[in-house]
Every structure is written in structure tokens, then in C-alpha cells.
Design a protein around this motif. Sequence first.
Motif, PDB file in Angstrom:
ATOM      1  N   ALA A   1       0.831  -1.209   0.000  1.00 34.61           N
ATOM      2  CA  ALA A   1       0.000   0.000   0.000  1.00 34.61           C
ATOM      3  C   ALA A   1       0.867   1.263   0.000  1.00 34.61           C
ATOM      4  N   LEU A   2       1.912   1.278   0.822  1.00 31.52           N
ATOM      5  CA  LEU A   2       2.829   2.421   0.829  1.00 31.52           C
ATOM      6  C   LEU A   2       3.463   2.600  -0.545  1.00 31.52           C
ATOM      7  N   PHE A   3       3.873   1.494  -1.119  1.00 33.47           N
ATOM      8  CA  PHE A   3       4.492   1.545  -2.433  1.00 33.47           C
ATOM      9  C   PHE A   3       3.514   2.097  -3.466  1.00 33.47           C
ATOM     10  N   TRP A   4       2.323   1.562  -3.495  1.00 27.33           N
ATOM     11  CA  TRP A   4       1.346   1.985  -4.498  1.00 27.33           C
ATOM     12  C   TRP A   4       0.974   3.463  -4.330  1.00 27.33           C
ATOM     13  N   TRP A   5       0.801   3.892  -3.086  1.00 22.84           N
ATOM     14  CA  TRP A   5       0.352   5.260  -2.843  1.00 22.84           C
ATOM     15  C   TRP A   5       1.477   6.283  -2.996  1.00 22.84           C
ATOM     16  N   HIS A   6       2.667   5.958  -2.506  1.00 21.58           N
ATOM     17  CA  HIS A   6       3.743   6.953  -2.462  1.00 21.58           C
ATOM     18  C   HIS A   6       4.862   6.751  -3.478  1.00 21.58           C
ATOM     19  N   ALA A   7       5.134   5.518  -3.884  1.00 19.94           N
ATOM     20  CA  ALA A   7       6.339   5.275  -4.677  1.00 19.94           C
ATOM     21  C   ALA A   7       6.087   5.142  -6.165  1.00 19.94           C
ATOM     22  N   TRP A   8       4.952   4.576  -6.558  1.00 17.67           N
ATOM     23  CA  TRP A   8       4.713   4.366  -7.973  1.00 17.67           C
ATOM     24  C   TRP A   8       4.607   5.708  -8.700  1.00 17.67           C
ATOM     25  N   PRO A   9       5.397   5.930  -9.757  1.00 16.57           N
ATOM     26  CA  PRO A   9       5.328   7.198 -10.498  1.00 16.57           C
ATOM     27  C   PRO A   9       3.931   7.401 -11.090  1.00 16.57           C
ATOM     28  N   SER A  10       3.236   8.384 -10.593  1.00 12.46           N
ATOM     29  CA  SER A  10       1.854   8.635 -10.999  1.00 12.46           C
ATOM     30  C   SER A  10       1.609  10.142 -11.037  1.00 12.46           C
ATOM     31  N   PRO A  11       0.472  10.547 -11.570  1.00 14.14           N
ATOM     32  CA  PRO A  11       0.158  11.985 -11.546  1.00 14.14           C
ATOM     33  C   PRO A  11       0.133  12.551 -10.127  1.00 14.14           C
ATOM     34  N   ARG A  12      -0.312  11.753  -9.151  1.00 11.91           N
ATOM     35  CA  ARG A  12      -0.379  12.228  -7.774  1.00 11.91           C
ATOM     36  C   ARG A  12       1.014  12.466  -7.197  1.00 11.91           C
ATOM     37  N   THR A  13       1.945  11.509  -7.412  1.00 13.96           N
ATOM     38  CA  THR A  13       3.291  11.700  -6.876  1.00 13.96           C
ATOM     39  C   THR A  13       4.022  12.817  -7.616  1.00 13.96           C
ATOM     40  N   ALA A  14       3.762  12.932  -8.918  1.00  9.36           N
ATOM     41  CA  ALA A  14       4.378  14.025  -9.676  1.00  9.36           C
ATOM     42  C   ALA A  14       3.883  15.372  -9.168  1.00  9.36           C
ATOM     43  N   ALA A  15       2.592  15.468  -8.869  1.00 11.46           N
ATOM     44  CA  ALA A  15       2.034  16.728  -8.357  1.00 11.46           C
ATOM     45  C   ALA A  15       2.628  17.074  -6.996  1.00 11.46           C
ATOM     46  N   ALA A  16       2.868  16.057  -6.162  1.00 13.43           N
ATOM     47  CA  ALA A  16       3.449  16.316  -4.837  1.00 13.43           C
ATOM     48  C   ALA A  16       4.881  16.828  -4.962  1.00 13.43           C
ATOM     49  N   VAL A  17       5.658  16.251  -5.854  1.00 17.61           N
ATOM     50  CA  VAL A  17       7.028  16.721  -6.070  1.00 17.61           C
ATOM     51  C   VAL A  17       7.003  18.099  -6.724  1.00 17.61           C
ATOM     52  N   GLU A  18       6.089  18.269  -7.655  1.00 13.51           N
ATOM     53  CA  GLU A  18       5.944  19.547  -8.361  1.00 13.51           C
ATOM     54  C   GLU A  18       5.647  20.682  -7.376  1.00 13.51           C
ATOM     55  N   LYS A  19       4.875  20.394  -6.370  1.00 13.33           N
ATOM     56  CA  LYS A  19       4.533  21.407  -5.364  1.00 13.33           C
ATOM     57  C   LYS A  19       5.798  21.952  -4.697  1.00 13.33           C
ATOM     58  N   GLY A  20       6.730  21.065  -4.371  1.00 11.08           N
ATOM     59  CA  GLY A  20       7.990  21.504  -3.775  1.00 11.08           C
ATOM     60  C   GLY A  20       8.866  22.261  -4.754  1.00 11.08           C
ATOM     61  N   LEU A  21       8.897  21.783  -5.991  1.00  9.65           N
ATOM     62  CA  LEU A  21       9.717  22.438  -7.007  1.00  9.65           C
ATOM     63  C   LEU A  21       9.225  23.843  -7.322  1.00  9.65           C
ATOM     64  N   GLU A  22       7.921  24.029  -7.232  1.00 10.00           N
ATOM     65  CA  GLU A  22       7.316  25.320  -7.584  1.00 10.00           C
ATOM     66  C   GLU A  22       7.008  26.180  -6.358  1.00 10.00           C
TER      67      GLU A  22
END
Length: 183
Positions: A145-166
Motif C-alpha cells: 500500500a505504501l508503495f502503491w500510494w507513495h512510490a509508484w510514479p503517478s500523476p499524484r506523486t508528480a504533483a506532490a514533487v511539483e509542489k515543492g519544485l514550484e
Amino acid sequence: MSSPRPSPTPDDNAVAAGLGALRPLQLLSAAIGMGALMLSATRILVDLPVNPEPVPPSWMAVGIVLASVVAATGVIVVFGYSVPSLPMGLPRENAARTSLHYFGSTTVLRSAVAEMPVLVAFAVSFLVTPHSWLPLLVALPVSAALFWWHAWPSPRTAAAVEKGLEAEGAESFLSETLGFRAE
């Protein structure tokens, strides 16, 4: 006759590079996640012929595994999406390339940390008496579950990283580059 194709623009090249970067990231992330599954299966299959009826684990073993689940979740939430913000005025191609770099490194970090409860359960299955592989059955679904929610490259994880970058107002172009959002 068909008309000649227009030459690709630098933006098209960045998008193509991002789409080319997504698949290897997904494969690497899956390989890391498969390690937990393979380790669990090996431990169970090796012990099953010797002990056909598994021994219930001690409360201490289950407690250690649950503590590792809490620790892994905390590490992912606190550090797994941490990236420096991009400087203002960074050209689109550089911003996209830098964003892909940070997305890749944080994806690998989150994948490895999501596997931590299985590694702890594996060690506990040998170190804490009675020796039982059942703690792996506690850790494996939670790690998945942790892997699927947090680790798999997805639009959700990209948006979370994008938030920090921006964070300081610069545009990262990460989701667009990965093909998760129309430009």
C-alpha cells in the motif's frame, strides 16, 4: 505524397525525454518493490516444508513490524517529497530536466523506504523467538500500500514533487513533461 513533418521544437524534445524517462522510472520502482515480494516468498517457501503449521509470532515481533510501518510512513511523508524549489527564470528545458532528476531521485527513495517494513519483518522472523514468517504477512500488504500510494510514479506523486519544485513561484513543467497533463 505526404507532407513533410515539422521539425521538433525544444519543447517537443523535452516532452519526449520525459515520456522516455517515465517508463524506466516505473520499471526501476517495480524492481525495487518486487524485492519485497521475492524476499517474503523465499522466506515462506523455505520454511513451509519444515514447519507446515506456522508458529504465531510474539507480540514483540508484531510490535517491531508495526513500528517499522509507522517509521517508513513518517520518513516518506517528511522526506520522500522534499526537493529544493526551482529558481525563477529557469528556461523551460532546464526546468523540465531538473524536475525529472528530482522526481526520479525521490521516486527511488520512496520505493526503497516503502520496502523497509518487509525488510524489518524478514529480520524479525529470524531474530525474535518464536521464529515465524507470519510477521511478513503483516508487513507485506502495508508495504504494498505504501508503495502503491507513495512510490509508484503517478500523476499524484508528480504533483506532490511539483509542489515543492514550484514553492517559490517558478514553473517546473514536471507533469507536462511526464505526459500526465496536457500543456
